[in-house]
Motif scaffolding. Structure first.
Motif, PDB file in Angstrom:
ATOM      1  N   TYR A  94      74.809  41.251  35.401  1.00  0.00           N
ATOM      2  CA  TYR A  94      75.344  40.148  36.201  1.00  0.00           C
ATOM      3  C   TYR A  94      76.732  40.535  36.683  1.00  0.00           C
ATOM      4  O   TYR A  94      77.408  41.406  36.119  1.00  0.00           O
ATOM      5  N   THR A 104      76.645  32.112  37.917  1.00  0.00           N
ATOM      6  CA  THR A 104      76.304  33.512  37.667  1.00  0.00           C
ATOM      7  C   THR A 104      74.811  33.713  37.855  1.00  0.00           C
ATOM      8  O   THR A 104      74.005  32.926  37.346  1.00  0.00           O
ATOM      9  N   ILE A 106      71.966  36.123  36.778  1.00  0.00           N
ATOM     10  CA  ILE A 106      71.677  37.150  35.791  1.00  0.00           C
ATOM     11  C   ILE A 106      70.395  37.865  36.203  1.00  0.00           C
ATOM     12  O   ILE A 106      69.313  37.280  36.195  1.00  0.00           O
TER      13      ILE A 106
END
Length: 253
Positions: A94, A104, A106
């Motif tokens: 990430y 975020t 990932i």
């Protein structure tokens, strides 16, 4: 979602870095809740309370006078339980960036497990992908999604699942590290990944623009990945004190 201004995703070294927008559905699951018993809380045992009428004691091996020794209380703490877990099981990467709001993406293989980042109550579940690129509604960008209101008062959100575990129902309590579902690319996504957002509970799902993320998750992900327990409580409290719980989207759908 994964995208950049020049394409759907970019490469940094040999890793794909996710820069795309991810949203979240507005409707909450209509499934009946299933409650999960949380794990037992570690305890500390104490022993050795002093007797009310101590008998005379012989001299100690160190030469101390008789009767000078007093019973002591022993305490042996058990290992501290993890309060947070990295939300993906398996090889993952990430970035410390996201396109226009804090979240975020990932990147990991399709089908890898998604687990609860914190113990808490399931507040939001979407099991059907209704994303339509022609409509481009922000409320449906997340595809299959789960929102947890942690026992710490912080909301943890994941989206783009390929499947959600049947036990994950609105109202159920989950433990840190419990399986939520599997990595996928439902909703507005161009590759298999987990969109992960941290926010205050607010409307617990109907505020999709808040639930998708209000603070940067990566400092906490960095800690949890190494087995740490860095908590976002203080940062979320500060954000809420400054921003409240917005009732209207701050960006276009």
């Amino acid at each position: 979602m994964l995208r950049s201004k020049i394409g759907r995703f970019v490469l940094i070294g040999m890793s794909v870095v996710a820069l795309g927008a991810c949203g979240e559905p507005a409707a909450r699951s209509a499934d009946a809740p299933t409650f999960v018993t949380p794990s037992a809380t570690p305890t500390i045992s104490t022993e050795g309370a002093a007797p009310s009428s101590p008998a005379p004691a012989p001299p100690s091996a160190s030469g101390a006078p008789a009767g000078s020794a007093t019973p002591t209380t022993s305490a042996t703490p058990e290992a501290k339980a993890a309060t947070h877990a990295f939300p993906v099981v398996g090889k993952a990467s990430y970035a410390h960036v996201h396109h226009d709001y804090p979240a975020t993406d990932i990147i990991t293989a399709c089908g890898n497990k998604v687990v609860a980042a914190s113990s808490g109550t399931i507040a939001y579940v979407v099991r059907k992908d209704t994303w339509n690129a022609k409509v481009n509604a922000g409320a449906t960008r997340g595809g299959l999604s789960v929102g947890i209101v942690g026992d710490d008062g912080v909301r943890y959100y994941g989206s783009h699942f390929s499947a959600i575990d049947p036990a994950i129902q609105v109202g159920a309590h989950v433990s840190t590290g419990q399986t939520l579902g599997r990595i996928g690319e439902t909703g507005d996504a161009s590759a298999c990944h987990l969109h992960f957002g941290i926010s205050p509970p607010c409307a617990r799902g109907s505020d999709w623009w808040t639930q998708r993320g209000t603070i940067w998750p990566w400092p906490y992900l960095d800690s949890w990945r190494k087995g740490g327990n860095k908590s976002p409580v203080a940062e979320i409290s500060a954000w809420k004190a400054k921003n409240g719980c917005p009732t209207k989207p701050r960006v276009d759908p």
